[in-house]
Design a protein around this motif. Structure first.
Motif, short mmCIF file in Angstrom:
data_model
loop_
_atom_site.label_atom_id
_atom_site.label_comp_id
_atom_site.label_asym_id
_atom_site.label_seq_id
_atom_site.Cartn_x
_atom_site.Cartn_y
_atom_site.Cartn_z
N THR A 181 0.84 -1.19 0.00
CA THR A 181 0.00 0.00 0.00
C THR A 181 0.88 1.24 0.00
OG1 THR A 181 -0.08 0.26 2.41
CG2 THR A 181 -1.75 -1.18 1.41
N ALA A 182 0.29 2.35 -0.40
CA ALA A 182 0.89 3.66 -0.17
C ALA A 182 0.28 4.22 1.11
CB ALA A 182 0.59 4.60 -1.34
N LEU A 183 0.98 5.15 1.74
CA LEU A 183 0.48 5.77 2.96
C LEU A 183 0.04 7.19 2.65
CD1 LEU A 183 0.09 5.46 6.04
CD2 LEU A 183 2.33 6.54 6.31
N LEU A 184 -1.22 7.51 2.93
CA LEU A 184 -1.75 8.86 2.75
C LEU A 184 -1.85 9.54 4.11
CD1 LEU A 184 -3.15 11.16 1.18
CD2 LEU A 184 -5.31 9.93 1.49
N ILE A 185 -1.16 10.66 4.26
CA ILE A 185 -1.23 11.46 5.49
C ILE A 185 -2.15 12.64 5.24
CG2 ILE A 185 0.06 12.73 7.24
CD1 ILE A 185 2.57 11.23 6.34
N GLU A 186 -3.29 12.63 5.90
CA GLU A 186 -4.23 13.73 5.79
C GLU A 186 -4.12 14.63 7.01
OE1 GLU A 186 -8.22 12.87 4.02
OE2 GLU A 186 -7.72 10.83 4.65
N GLY A 187 -4.61 15.86 6.89
CA GLY A 187 -4.60 16.76 8.03
C GLY A 187 -4.84 18.19 7.60
#
Length: 452
Positions: A20-26
Motif C-alpha cells: 500500500t501507499a500511505l496517505l497522510i491527511e490533516g
C-alpha cells in the motif's frame, strides 16, 4: 520536533509498505510534509519529494505519459530530482497530492510495480474537485495528522518525564504532589494558549514571545480564509459564515451551534455542504448530541443538534479575539495565570474536545430539555464509551469545568436516571485528582488518558 505519527509510519513500513501507499491527511500547516520528509530521512537510503504545489508541468506530464513505461518514469524522476533510487530502499513522497489527482490515481500501478515505497500528503481529500475523474486507489492506507497533543507539546518544551508522571498518577488514582500538580497545570495552560500547530509551538519554544506566536497563528487563519475562497466554490460564503461564527457560538451557555445565527431563516440542510467542507479540511471538530447514553452512541446521534469546535485551541484564541492588536502579551499572561475574566469556559471545553479527538474518541454530548420534568433537564459536555463493552455500565459522562467554583446538578441527574448505563462519571477541572460520591475528579491535563 518529535511527533507520534512517525511511530505509525514506521509500523506501516514494517507491515504494509510495498503493498500500500500511505496517505497522510490533516489540516493545513499541521506538519504533514515535515513528518513525511523526516520519516524519509530516518528510514530510507534515498527519497524524492514531489511538491505538487510547485512541481512544473514537465514533472506532472510524466504521470500522463509514462504510466505504461515505469522504467522511463523512474529514470526521469531520478534525473530531474538528482536522486538515485534504490529498489526497496527508496521512498517517493507525493506532497499536496490533492493538487494533482492524476498522481494519486497512479498509486495503483506504482504499488503494483513494487520497486519503491510511496507516501502521499494532502488535505481536502474528500471533496469532489480532488477526486474528479480518478479512481481512488484501494492500495492506499490513510492516517490523520492532528495538531500536536499535550505530550508532544511537553516534548517540545523539553519536559520529557512529565507525561510519565501524569500517567502513573492516573493509573494509580493517586494525585500528583502539590508542586508537581501546579507545574503540570502551568504547562497545560501554556498548551491551552499556544495550541498544537507546529510553527506556533516552535516559535514559542525558541522565543517565548507571545506576539510572535500570535502572528504565526493569524497567518495560518488567513491561509484558511484564502483556502475557503479558493477551494470552497459556491459554498465559500457559507463556509466563511460558519468559520466566523465558531467563537460566538462556543461562547453561548450550552455551546450548541445555532444555524439561525448565521442568517434569518437559515436551515440546516442549506449549510450541510459548508460544514462538510470545514470537517474535510480538518479545521473543525464536530460533536453531535446522542439521544440515548448507550453503546452505539453514533447510532443515536441527533444530526440537527451539534457543537462546532476549532481543531486547534491556540487558533481559536487568535480567532476569537480577532480585533486588531487585541491579542497582546497581557492577554496571554492572563490565560497562563488563570486571570482571564471571560471566555475561559469555551476555551477549556475546546481544548478538552481537541484532546479527546487526539486520543481517538468520537465527540458526543448529551442534552435533554424537558419542559415538564426538571429531573430530566440536563446537559452533559461529553460522552465516551469504555474500551471493552459489557452488558451494562458502558458510558462515561464528562463535565468540563474551567474554574474552582461549580455545581454538578446535570451530572448527578444523569447518574441517577442512567445508573445502569453509567460507567465512571468524570469531572475535568483545574484542581487535584480526587473521588467523591462516585465521581472521579481529574485535573485537565489528564484528559488524554480517559478511556485508556
Amino acid at each position: 520536533m518529535k511527533r507520534k505519527i512517525l511511530d505509525k509510519m514506521l509500523a506501516w513500513k514494517k507491515e504494509w509498505a510495498g503493498r500500500t501507499a500511505l496517505l497522510i491527511e490533516g489540516m493545513r500547516r499541521v506538519g504533514k510534509s515535515y513528518s513525511a520528509e523526516e520519516f524519509a530521512k530516518a528510514e530510507y537510503k534515498s527519497y524524492i519529494l514531489i511538491d505538487f504545489q510547485q512541481a512544473p508541468d514537465e514533472v506532472k506530464g510524466l504521470f500522463n505519459d509514462y504510466l505504461d513505461d515505469l522504467d522511463s518514469l523512474f529514470l526521469y524522476l531520478s534525473t530531474y530530482y538528482n536522486t538515485e533510487l534504490y529498489v526497496g530502499e527508496s521512498l517517493i513522497i507525493f506532497d499536496e497530492v490533492q493538487l494533482f489527482p492524476r498522481a494519486r490515481s497512479a498509486i495503483k500501478y506504482l504499488v503494483a510495480d513494487g520497486r519503491y515505497h510511496y507516501v502521499e500528503t494532502g488535505f481536502l481529500m474528500g471533496i469532489k474537485e480532488n477526486t474528479k475523474d480518478i479512481l481512488i486507489p484501494s492500495e492506499e492506507r490513510s492516517i490523520e495528522l492532528l495538531p500536536m497533543d499535550f505530550e508532544e507539546f511537553l516534548w517540545a518544551l523539553g519536559e520529557n518525564s512529565m507525561m510519565g508522571l501524569i500517567k502513573s498518577s492516573y493509573e494509580s488514582r493517586k494525585p500528583l504532589p502539590d508542586a508537581l500538580h501546579r507545574k503540570a497545570m502551568d504547562l497545560f495552560r501554556q498548551y491551552l494558549a499556544i495550541g498544537g500547530m507546529p510553527q506556533a509551538v516552535k516559535e514559542y519554544v525558541e522565543t517565548r514571545n507571545f506576539t510572535r506566536v500570535d502572528l504565526i497563528k493569524r497567518d495560518i487563519l488567513a491561509l484558511y480564509r484564502r483556502d475557503i475562497t479558493k477551494y470552497a466554490g459556491r459554498a465559500a460564503s457559507k463556509v466563511t459564515s460558519i468559520f466566523d461564527a465558531i467563537p460566538p457560538e462556543l461562547q453561548r451557555h450550552e455551546r450548541r451551534f445555532s444555524i439561525s445565527s448565521l442568517n434569518e431563516g437559515a436551515r440546516s440542510r442549506d449549510y450541510e455542504d459548508a460544514f462538510f467542507w470545514l470537517v474535510d479540511a480538518k479545521i473543525v471538530n464536530v460533536a453531535f448530541a446522542s439521544t440515548e447514553p448507550t453503546i452505539g452512541l453514533n447510532l443515536n446521534r441527533d444530526k440537527s443538534m451539534f457543537k462546532c469546535y476549532m481543531s486547534d485551541t491556540g487558533l481559536l484564541i487568535s480567532h476569537a479575539f480577532n480585533e486588531e492588536r487585541i491579542i497582546s502579551e497581557e492577554l496571554y499572561k492572563k490565560i497562563l495565570f488563570d486571570k482571564l475574566e471571560m471566555n475561559l469556559g469555551m476555551i477549556v471545553e475546546n481544548i478538552v474536545a481537541q484532546m479527546l479527538v487526539a486520543s481517538a474518541h468520537k465527540l458526543f454530548f448529551f442534552s435533554s430539555s424537558s419542559r415538564t420534568d426538571a429531573e430530566s433537564r440536563m446537559e452533559i459536555d461529553f460522552l465516551i464509551a469504555k474500551s471493552r463493552i459489557t452488558n451494562r455500565h458502558n458510558i462515561s459522562p464528562i463535565e468540563v469545568k474551567s474554574g474552582k467554583n461549580y455545581t454538578l446538578s446535570s451530572l448527578k441527574k444523569f447518574m441517577s436516571k442512567y445508573r445502569e448505563q453509567t460507567f465512571i462519571p468524570y469531572v475535568l477541572h483545574p484542581g487535584m485528582m480526587k473521588e467523591e460520591d462516585g465521581i472521579v475528579f481529574l485535573p485537565l491535563y489528564m484528559t488524554s488518558l480517559l478511556g485508556s
